[in-house]
Design a protein around this motif. Structure first.
Motif, PDB file in Angstrom:
ATOM      1  N   UNK A  54       0.832  -1.206   0.000  1.00  0.00           N
ATOM      2  CA  UNK A  54       0.000   0.000   0.000  1.00  0.00           C
ATOM      3  C   UNK A  54       0.867   1.258   0.000  1.00  0.00           C
ATOM      4  N   UNK A  55       1.908   1.271   0.820  1.00  0.00           N
ATOM      5  CA  UNK A  55       2.791   2.440   0.861  1.00  0.00           C
ATOM      6  C   UNK A  55       3.467   2.673  -0.489  1.00  0.00           C
ATOM      7  N   UNK A  56       3.895   1.585  -1.135  1.00  0.00           N
ATOM      8  CA  UNK A  56       4.542   1.703  -2.445  1.00  0.00           C
ATOM      9  C   UNK A  56       3.553   2.201  -3.488  1.00  0.00           C
ATOM     10  N   UNK A  57       2.324   1.721  -3.389  1.00  0.00           N
ATOM     11  CA  UNK A  57       1.286   2.148  -4.331  1.00  0.00           C
ATOM     12  C   UNK A  57       1.055   3.652  -4.244  1.00  0.00           C
ATOM     13  N   UNK A  58       0.935   4.168  -3.017  1.00  0.00           N
ATOM     14  CA  UNK A  58       0.690   5.595  -2.853  1.00  0.00           C
ATOM     15  C   UNK A  58       1.906   6.424  -3.265  1.00  0.00           C
ATOM     16  N   UNK A  59       3.094   5.888  -3.072  1.00  0.00           N
ATOM     17  CA  UNK A  59       4.284   6.591  -3.530  1.00  0.00           C
ATOM     18  C   UNK A  59       4.306   6.671  -5.056  1.00  0.00           C
ATOM     19  N   UNK A  60       3.979   5.544  -5.705  1.00  0.00           N
ATOM     20  CA  UNK A  60       3.945   5.521  -7.171  1.00  0.00           C
ATOM     21  C   UNK A  60       2.858   6.442  -7.704  1.00  0.00           C
ATOM     22  N   UNK A  61       1.752   6.485  -7.004  1.00  0.00           N
ATOM     23  CA  UNK A  61       0.654   7.367  -7.395  1.00  0.00           C
ATOM     24  C   UNK A  61       1.072   8.832  -7.268  1.00  0.00           C
ATOM     25  N   UNK A  62       1.682   9.163  -6.154  1.00  0.00           N
ATOM     26  CA  UNK A  62       2.124  10.546  -5.919  1.00  0.00           C
ATOM     27  C   UNK A  62       3.117  10.997  -6.972  1.00  0.00           C
ATOM     28  N   UNK A  63       4.064  10.100  -7.317  1.00  0.00           N
ATOM     29  CA  UNK A  63       5.126  10.449  -8.261  1.00  0.00           C
ATOM     30  C   UNK A  63       4.744  10.163  -9.712  1.00  0.00           C
ATOM     31  N   UNK A  64       3.549   9.627  -9.932  1.00  0.00           N
ATOM     32  CA  UNK A  64       3.101   9.218 -11.275  1.00  0.00           C
ATOM     33  C   UNK A  64       4.176   8.333 -11.915  1.00  0.00           C
ATOM     34  N   UNK A  88      -1.602  14.874  -9.400  1.00  0.00           N
ATOM     35  CA  UNK A  88      -0.263  15.185  -8.902  1.00  0.00           C
ATOM     36  C   UNK A  88       0.046  16.676  -8.972  1.00  0.00           C
ATOM     37  N   UNK A  89      -0.676  17.406  -9.809  1.00  0.00           N
ATOM     38  CA  UNK A  89      -0.486  18.854  -9.881  1.00  0.00           C
ATOM     39  C   UNK A  89      -0.958  19.534  -8.599  1.00  0.00           C
ATOM     40  N   UNK A  90      -1.801  18.852  -7.836  1.00  0.00           N
ATOM     41  CA  UNK A  90      -2.358  19.422  -6.603  1.00  0.00           C
ATOM     42  C   UNK A  90      -1.829  18.750  -5.341  1.00  0.00           C
ATOM     43  N   UNK A  91      -1.556  17.466  -5.429  1.00  0.00           N
ATOM     44  CA  UNK A  91      -1.211  16.706  -4.225  1.00  0.00           C
ATOM     45  C   UNK A  91       0.292  16.673  -3.996  1.00  0.00           C
ATOM     46  N   UNK A  92       0.685  17.069  -2.806  1.00  0.00           N
ATOM     47  CA  UNK A  92       2.093  17.047  -2.423  1.00  0.00           C
ATOM     48  C   UNK A  92       2.498  15.708  -1.820  1.00  0.00           C
ATOM     49  N   UNK A  93       1.584  15.119  -1.035  1.00  0.00           N
ATOM     50  CA  UNK A  93       1.959  13.874  -0.360  1.00  0.00           C
ATOM     51  C   UNK A  93       0.713  13.195   0.209  1.00  0.00           C
TER      52      UNK A  93
END
Length: 265
Positions: A54-64, A88-93
Motif C-alpha cells: 500500500x505504501x509503495x502504491x501511494x508513492x507511485x501514485x504521488x510520483x506518477x 499530482x499537480x495538486x497533491x504534495x503527499x
C-alpha cells in the motif's frame, strides 16, 4: 463464472466527497441477506507485505511512476495515467497511512481499507481520505492490488465487506472530518473543489464508449458517501475508486483505486 468489469481501478477517497475521481458507485446485486463479514471486527492490518504494498502504491501514485506501479497491480492498463498526472499537480503527499482489513476466508484475499491524509500543495490543512482495495496473491507469491475480473464469490465478499458496520462508521468519521476541514479553511475548500473539477474534466475527456450501459460493482469501491453540500456538482462514478468506503486509481468521497477507487488510483 467470471464477471468482467469495464472499470476496475481502486483508489477511492471516501474522504474525498468532492473528488469525483475518488468516488465509487456500488450496485447491489441481490437482497439484504445477512453475511457474517458485515458484523466482523475491523482490525488494523499487521501484515508487513500488505502494508509495504500500500505504501509503495501511494508513492507511485504521488510520483506518477508507472514503472513502479506496474508490479503492484494486476493490470496496469486499468490505471489512468492522465488522472494521476492531473491529481499530482495538486497533491504534495499522502500522510498518516493506516490500513484495516477484512479477510475472504474462501481464498485468503483481503479487502483493505486505507485511512490517510492528503496534503495539497501550499496548504497546511490536510484532507482526510479513505480508500478501499482488493489485495490478492500473484503467481509469484507476492501481494498485489487486484484490478481484473472477479469471481462471483469475490464480488459477494466485497459487497458484504463494504457494508460492515465498522467500515460504515469509518466512512462517516472520515467524511465528517473532511467536512470540518472544508468549513474551517476557505483556501483549502477552493483548491480542493478546483482539483475535483479538473479531475472530473480529465475523466470525461478520457472516457471510452461503454460496451455495456449498466455499470458493474467496483471491487475496489466501498459504500458511496452522502453528497457534499460544498461540491461544485454531482460527482460521477470513479473508475478508480474503491468501495468508497471512499476517489486514486482505485476509493473510499468514498469510501477511489483506485479491484481505485482508485487508485485505486
Amino acid at each position: 463464472m467470471k464477471l468482467k468489469y469495464k472499470k476496475l481501478i481502486i483508489v477511492i477517497s471516501i474522504g474525498a466527497l468532492l473528488l469525483s475521481f475518488l468516488i465509487l458507485t456500488l450496485i447491489p446485486t441481490g437482497g439484504e441477506s445477512s453475511n457474517p463479514i458485515q458484523d466482523a471486527a475491523l482490525p488494523k492490518c499487521t501484515d508487513e507485505n500488505v502494508i509495504n504494498l500500500i505504501n509503495s502504491y501511494f508513492q507511485a501514485k504521488r510520483d506518477v511512476n508507472m514503472e513502479m506501479m506496474e508490479p503492484l497491480v494486476s493490470d496496469i492498463n486499468q490505471i489512468d495515467q492522465e488522472k494521476l498526472i492531473t491529481q499530482a499537480e495538486y497533491v504534495e503527499d499522502y500522510r498518516n497511512i493506516v490500513c484495516y482489513s477484512l479477510k475472504n476466508e474462501e481464498n485468503g484475499a483481503l479487502r483493505v481499507y486505507i485511512r490517510y491524509d492528503m496534503k495539497l500543495k501550499n496548504i497546511e490543512t490536510l484532507a482526510p481520505c479513505l480508500s478501499g482495495v482488493y489485495v490478492t496473491v500473484g503467481s509469484d507469491g507476492k501481494n498485489l492490488i487486484y484490478l481484473s475480473a472477479l469471481e462471483e464469490h469475490e464480488e459477494e465478499f466485497i459487497l458484504a465487506a463494504d457494508k460492515n458496520s465498522h467500515v460504515v462508521e469509518l466512512q462517516e468519521e472520515v467524511a465528517n472530518k473532511l467536512q470540518e476541514a472544508i468549513n474551517a479553511d476557505e483556501v483549502f475548500k477552493q483548491l480542493y473543489q478546483k482539483m475535483d473539477q479538473e479531475i472530473a474534466a480529465s475523466a470525461s475527456q478520457n472516457e471510452q464508449p461503454a460496451e455495456d450501459p449498466t455499470p458493474a460493482p467496483d471491487p475496489n469501491a466501498a459504500n458511496q458517501p452522502a453528497a457534499d453540500p460544498n461540491a461544485a456538482g454531482q460527482p460521477t462514478a470513479d473508475p478508480n475508486a474503491a468501495g468508497q468506503p471512499a476517489p486514486d486509481p482505485n476509493a473510499a468521497n468514498p469510501p477511489a483505486a483506485d479491484p481505485n477507487a482508485a487508485p485505486a488510483q
